[in-house]
Design a protein around this motif. Structure first.
Motif, PDB file in Angstrom:
ATOM      1  N   MET A   1       0.811  -1.191   0.000  1.00  0.00           N
ATOM      2  CA  MET A   1       0.000   0.000   0.000  1.00  0.00           C
ATOM      3  C   MET A   1       0.858   1.260   0.000  1.00  0.00           C
ATOM      4  O   MET A   1       0.436   2.264  -0.507  1.00  0.00           O
ATOM      5  CB  MET A   1      -0.951  -0.017   1.183  1.00  0.00           C
ATOM      6  CG  MET A   1      -1.984  -1.123   1.047  1.00  0.00           C
ATOM      7  SD  MET A   1      -3.224  -1.288   2.350  1.00  0.00           S
ATOM      8  CE  MET A   1      -3.827   0.316   2.619  1.00  0.00           C
ATOM      9  N   ALA A   2       2.068   1.186   0.596  1.00  0.00           N
ATOM     10  CA  ALA A   2       3.003   2.322   0.585  1.00  0.00           C
ATOM     11  C   ALA A   2       4.419   1.765   0.637  1.00  0.00           C
ATOM     12  O   ALA A   2       4.682   0.782   1.314  1.00  0.00           O
ATOM     13  CB  ALA A   2       2.756   3.254   1.761  1.00  0.00           C
ATOM     14  N   THR A   3       5.318   2.425  -0.069  1.00  0.00           N
ATOM     15  CA  THR A   3       6.721   2.022  -0.063  1.00  0.00           C
ATOM     16  C   THR A   3       7.474   2.898   0.921  1.00  0.00           C
ATOM     17  O   THR A   3       7.532   4.117   0.745  1.00  0.00           O
ATOM     18  CB  THR A   3       7.331   2.161  -1.476  1.00  0.00           C
ATOM     19  OG1 THR A   3       6.577   1.360  -2.369  1.00  0.00           O
ATOM     20  CG2 THR A   3       8.783   1.729  -1.483  1.00  0.00           C
ATOM     21  N   PRO A   4       8.050   2.302   1.987  1.00  0.00           N
ATOM     22  CA  PRO A   4       8.740   3.097   3.005  1.00  0.00           C
ATOM     23  C   PRO A   4      10.231   3.264   2.710  1.00  0.00           C
ATOM     24  O   PRO A   4      10.860   2.401   2.107  1.00  0.00           O
ATOM     25  CB  PRO A   4       8.559   2.261   4.269  1.00  0.00           C
ATOM     26  CG  PRO A   4       8.542   0.855   3.763  1.00  0.00           C
ATOM     27  CD  PRO A   4       7.887   0.909   2.399  1.00  0.00           C
ATOM     28  N   THR A   5      10.772   4.386   3.146  1.00  0.00           N
ATOM     29  CA  THR A   5      12.209   4.654   3.114  1.00  0.00           C
ATOM     30  C   THR A   5      12.572   5.331   4.425  1.00  0.00           C
ATOM     31  O   THR A   5      11.840   6.204   4.903  1.00  0.00           O
ATOM     32  CB  THR A   5      12.586   5.588   1.946  1.00  0.00           C
ATOM     33  OG1 THR A   5      12.105   5.040   0.734  1.00  0.00           O
ATOM     34  CG2 THR A   5      14.080   5.782   1.849  1.00  0.00           C
ATOM     35  N   LEU A   6      13.702   4.950   5.003  1.00  0.00           N
ATOM     36  CA  LEU A   6      14.222   5.605   6.202  1.00  0.00           C
ATOM     37  C   LEU A   6      15.619   6.094   5.892  1.00  0.00           C
ATOM     38  O   LEU A   6      16.476   5.323   5.469  1.00  0.00           O
ATOM     39  CB  LEU A   6      14.263   4.630   7.393  1.00  0.00           C
ATOM     40  CG  LEU A   6      14.924   5.155   8.663  1.00  0.00           C
ATOM     41  CD1 LEU A   6      14.173   6.355   9.223  1.00  0.00           C
ATOM     42  CD2 LEU A   6      15.022   4.055   9.705  1.00  0.00           C
TER      43      LEU A   6
ATOM     44  N   PHE B   1       7.094   7.768   2.952  1.00  0.00           N
ATOM     45  CA  PHE B   1       6.174   6.743   2.470  1.00  0.00           C
ATOM     46  C   PHE B   1       5.580   7.221   1.147  1.00  0.00           C
ATOM     47  O   PHE B   1       4.950   8.277   1.095  1.00  0.00           O
ATOM     48  CB  PHE B   1       5.036   6.510   3.476  1.00  0.00           C
ATOM     49  CG  PHE B   1       5.513   5.995   4.800  1.00  0.00           C
ATOM     50  CD1 PHE B   1       5.594   4.633   5.038  1.00  0.00           C
ATOM     51  CD2 PHE B   1       5.886   6.869   5.809  1.00  0.00           C
ATOM     52  CE1 PHE B   1       6.040   4.151   6.260  1.00  0.00           C
ATOM     53  CE2 PHE B   1       6.331   6.398   7.034  1.00  0.00           C
ATOM     54  CZ  PHE B   1       6.412   5.038   7.258  1.00  0.00           C
ATOM     55  N   VAL B   2       5.796   6.444   0.098  1.00  0.00           N
ATOM     56  CA  VAL B   2       5.184   6.740  -1.198  1.00  0.00           C
ATOM     57  C   VAL B   2       3.966   5.826  -1.298  1.00  0.00           C
ATOM     58  O   VAL B   2       4.085   4.600  -1.400  1.00  0.00           O
ATOM     59  CB  VAL B   2       6.165   6.498  -2.359  1.00  0.00           C
ATOM     60  CG1 VAL B   2       5.487   6.772  -3.689  1.00  0.00           C
ATOM     61  CG2 VAL B   2       7.402   7.385  -2.192  1.00  0.00           C
ATOM     62  N   VAL B   3       2.805   6.442  -1.242  1.00  0.00           N
ATOM     63  CA  VAL B   3       1.549   5.691  -1.233  1.00  0.00           C
ATOM     64  C   VAL B   3       1.251   5.206  -2.661  1.00  0.00           C
ATOM     65  O   VAL B   3       1.352   5.977  -3.617  1.00  0.00           O
ATOM     66  CB  VAL B   3       0.402   6.569  -0.688  1.00  0.00           C
ATOM     67  CG1 VAL B   3      -0.895   5.786  -0.639  1.00  0.00           C
ATOM     68  CG2 VAL B   3       0.759   7.116   0.699  1.00  0.00           C
ATOM     69  N   ALA B   4       0.890   3.940  -2.786  1.00  0.00           N
ATOM     70  CA  ALA B   4       0.588   3.353  -4.089  1.00  0.00           C
ATOM     71  C   ALA B   4      -0.589   4.075  -4.750  1.00  0.00           C
ATOM     72  O   ALA B   4      -1.472   4.611  -4.070  1.00  0.00           O
ATOM     73  CB  ALA B   4       0.269   1.869  -3.935  1.00  0.00           C
TER      74      ALA B   4
ATOM     75  N   LYS C   1      -3.548   9.706   0.908  1.00  0.00           N
ATOM     76  CA  LYS C   1      -4.238   9.593  -0.381  1.00  0.00           C
ATOM     77  C   LYS C   1      -3.394   8.809  -1.371  1.00  0.00           C
ATOM     78  O   LYS C   1      -2.166   8.842  -1.331  1.00  0.00           O
ATOM     79  CB  LYS C   1      -4.523  10.988  -0.963  1.00  0.00           C
ATOM     80  CG  LYS C   1      -5.253  11.932  -0.035  1.00  0.00           C
ATOM     81  CD  LYS C   1      -6.656  11.456   0.244  1.00  0.00           C
ATOM     82  CE  LYS C   1      -7.396  12.473   1.110  1.00  0.00           C
ATOM     83  NZ  LYS C   1      -8.320  11.889   2.026  1.00  0.00           N
ATOM     84  N   ALA C   2      -4.055   8.158  -2.288  1.00  0.00           N
ATOM     85  CA  ALA C   2      -3.373   7.398  -3.339  1.00  0.00           C
ATOM     86  C   ALA C   2      -2.413   8.310  -4.099  1.00  0.00           C
ATOM     87  O   ALA C   2      -2.766   9.441  -4.448  1.00  0.00           O
ATOM     88  CB  ALA C   2      -4.399   6.790  -4.289  1.00  0.00           C
ATOM     89  N   GLY C   3      -1.185   7.839  -4.317  1.00  0.00           N
ATOM     90  CA  GLY C   3      -0.178   8.598  -5.053  1.00  0.00           C
ATOM     91  C   GLY C   3       0.548   9.658  -4.245  1.00  0.00           C
ATOM     92  O   GLY C   3       1.495  10.264  -4.731  1.00  0.00           O
ATOM     93  N   GLN C   4       0.154   9.882  -3.027  1.00  0.00           N
ATOM     94  CA  GLN C   4       0.759  10.903  -2.163  1.00  0.00           C
ATOM     95  C   GLN C   4       2.100  10.422  -1.597  1.00  0.00           C
ATOM     96  O   GLN C   4       2.314   9.228  -1.416  1.00  0.00           O
ATOM     97  CB  GLN C   4      -0.203  11.202  -1.009  1.00  0.00           C
ATOM     98  CG  GLN C   4       0.292  12.202   0.010  1.00  0.00           C
ATOM     99  CD  GLN C   4      -0.690  12.379   1.166  1.00  0.00           C
ATOM    100  OE1 GLN C   4      -1.523  11.532   1.442  1.00  0.00           O
ATOM    101  NE2 GLN C   4      -0.580  13.509   1.845  1.00  0.00           N
TER     102      GLN C   4
END
Length: 84
Positions: free
Chosen positions: A1-6, A25-28, A66-69
């Protein structure tokens, strides 16, 4: 649902010193969050022993994502002081 980066502000730091942690977080594009989730991050030492955790609620609740956020925020933590 979201791609995380730290991202950490430094790769090496003295025990007890602060480090800035930037969460991203890049939301799908097709994601829809219907409830609020917690972020759970655990740091282990070279022997896989837990030395720190940064479990928290993101500043913007996931139900508002939101989607894409892209959701990004920074938190400060102090490296633990423990016997090596």
């Amino acid at each position: 649902m979201a791609t995380p980066t730290l991202t950490l502000s430094r790769q090496a730091v003295a025990l007890g010193s602060p480090v800035e942690m930037t969460y991203k977080f890049v939301v799908a594009a097709d994601a829809k969050f219907t409830q609020d989730y917690h972020v759970m991050v655990h740091f282990a030492d070279k022997d896989d022993q837990l030395i720190y955790s940064d479990d928290h609620d993101p500043p913007t609740p996931t139900s508002q994502w939101k989607a894409g956020q892209t959701v990004e925020y920074t938190r400060t933590f102090f490296t633990p002081v423990y016997p090596s």
